[in-house]
Design a protein around this motif. Structure first.
Motif, short mmCIF file in Angstrom:
data_model
loop_
_atom_site.label_atom_id
_atom_site.label_comp_id
_atom_site.label_asym_id
_atom_site.label_seq_id
_atom_site.Cartn_x
_atom_site.Cartn_y
_atom_site.Cartn_z
N GLU A 164 0.84 -1.19 0.00
CA GLU A 164 0.00 0.00 0.00
C GLU A 164 0.88 1.25 0.00
OE1 GLU A 164 -3.13 -0.44 -0.47
OE2 GLU A 164 -3.15 -2.58 -0.08
N THR A 165 0.28 2.39 -0.21
CA THR A 165 1.04 3.64 -0.30
C THR A 165 1.74 4.00 1.00
OG1 THR A 165 -0.97 4.89 0.19
CG2 THR A 165 -0.39 4.61 -2.13
N ASP A 166 1.22 3.51 2.14
CA ASP A 166 1.84 3.82 3.43
C ASP A 166 2.94 2.83 3.81
OD1 ASP A 166 0.35 1.59 4.04
OD2 ASP A 166 -0.80 2.52 5.65
N GLY A 167 3.25 1.88 2.91
CA GLY A 167 4.30 0.90 3.18
C GLY A 167 3.81 -0.37 3.82
N ALA A 168 2.55 -0.41 4.23
CA ALA A 168 1.97 -1.63 4.79
C ALA A 168 1.61 -2.57 3.64
CB ALA A 168 0.73 -1.31 5.61
N TRP A 169 1.34 -3.83 3.97
CA TRP A 169 1.02 -4.84 2.95
C TRP A 169 -0.37 -5.39 3.17
CZ3 TRP A 169 4.28 -6.18 -1.06
CH2 TRP A 169 5.53 -5.59 -1.02
N SER A 170 -1.00 -5.76 2.06
CA SER A 170 -2.32 -6.39 2.08
C SER A 170 -2.20 -7.76 1.43
CB SER A 170 -3.34 -5.57 1.29
OG SER A 170 -3.56 -4.34 1.92
N ILE A 171 -3.08 -8.67 1.85
CA ILE A 171 -3.19 -9.98 1.22
C ILE A 171 -4.48 -9.99 0.44
CG2 ILE A 171 -3.40 -12.47 1.58
CD1 ILE A 171 -1.97 -12.05 4.29
N CYS A 172 -4.38 -10.35 -0.84
CA CYS A 172 -5.54 -10.34 -1.73
C CYS A 172 -5.74 -11.72 -2.36
CB CYS A 172 -5.35 -9.33 -2.85
SG CYS A 172 -5.01 -7.67 -2.27
N ARG A 173 -6.98 -12.01 -2.66
CA ARG A 173 -7.32 -13.17 -3.48
C ARG A 173 -8.14 -12.61 -4.63
NH1 ARG A 173 -10.60 -18.69 -1.96
NH2 ARG A 173 -10.77 -19.36 -4.11
N GLY A 174 -7.50 -12.52 -5.78
CA GLY A 174 -8.11 -11.82 -6.90
C GLY A 174 -8.25 -10.35 -6.52
N PRO A 175 -9.38 -9.75 -6.81
CA PRO A 175 -9.56 -8.33 -6.47
C PRO A 175 -9.97 -8.09 -5.02
CG PRO A 175 -11.49 -9.13 -7.63
CD PRO A 175 -10.49 -10.28 -7.61
N PHE A 227 -6.83 -9.16 4.05
CA PHE A 227 -6.20 -8.58 5.24
C PHE A 227 -5.44 -7.33 4.83
CE2 PHE A 227 -6.68 -13.07 6.12
CZ PHE A 227 -7.20 -13.07 7.40
N ARG A 228 -5.38 -6.34 5.72
CA ARG A 228 -4.69 -5.07 5.45
C ARG A 228 -3.76 -4.72 6.59
NH1 ARG A 228 -7.71 -1.99 1.65
NH2 ARG A 228 -9.82 -2.79 1.38
N GLN A 229 -2.92 -3.73 6.32
CA GLN A 229 -2.06 -3.11 7.34
C GLN A 229 -1.13 -4.11 8.04
OE1 GLN A 229 -1.87 0.32 7.92
NE2 GLN A 229 -3.01 0.26 6.00
N LEU A 230 -0.49 -4.96 7.25
CA LEU A 230 0.45 -5.94 7.80
C LEU A 230 1.87 -5.55 7.42
CD1 LEU A 230 -1.49 -9.12 6.65
CD2 LEU A 230 -1.36 -8.24 8.99
N ARG A 231 2.83 -5.97 8.25
CA ARG A 231 4.23 -5.86 7.87
C ARG A 231 4.51 -7.00 6.89
NH1 ARG A 231 5.58 -6.06 13.60
NH2 ARG A 231 6.66 -7.92 12.89
N LEU A 232 5.57 -6.88 6.11
CA LEU A 232 5.82 -7.85 5.04
C LEU A 232 6.01 -9.27 5.57
CD1 LEU A 232 6.19 -8.51 2.09
CD2 LEU A 232 8.59 -7.84 2.29
N GLY A 233 6.83 -9.46 6.59
CA GLY A 233 7.07 -10.81 7.11
C GLY A 233 5.79 -11.51 7.57
#
Length: 75
Positions: free
Chosen positions: A10-21, A25-31
Motif C-alpha cells: 500500500e502507499t503507506d508501506g503496509a502490505w495487504s493480502i488479496c485473493r483476486g480483487p 487482510f490489510r495493514q500488515l508488515r511484510l514478514g
C-alpha cells in the motif's frame, strides 16, 4: 484452476493480502503478511485439493513465494 493469494504494498508501506480483487487482510508488515498468505494458501489447498500459490509483485513479474499442488495419482 489455480488459486492465487497475492501480496500488495500500500502507499503507506503496509502490505495487504488479496485473493483476486478481494482484499482479505490489510495493514500488515511484510514478514507476517507472507506467513499469513502461506497459511491461507496451504489451508485452501488442503480443503479443496486445488493448486494454490502465494505471489509477491516483482519489478518485471510476480515472484512465487509458495506453491501447493496436487500430488500425481499413483497407480
Amino acid at each position: 484452476m489455480k488459486v492465487v493469494y497475492s501480496l500488495r504494498e500500500e502507499t503507506d508501506g503496509a502490505w495487504s493480502i488479496c485473493r483476486g480483487p478481494v482484499v482479505l487482510f490489510r495493514q500488515l508488515r511484510l514478514g507476517p503478511a507472507i506467513k499469513l498468505a502461506r497459511e491461507l494458501a496451504r489451508d485452501e489447498h488442503r480443503r479443496s485439493s486445488r493448486d494454490t500459490a502465494v505471489e509477491l509483485p516483482g519489478p518485471h513479474s510476480a515472484i512465487e513465494l509458495a506453491r501447493y499442488v496436487r500430488s500425481p495419482m499413483v497407480a
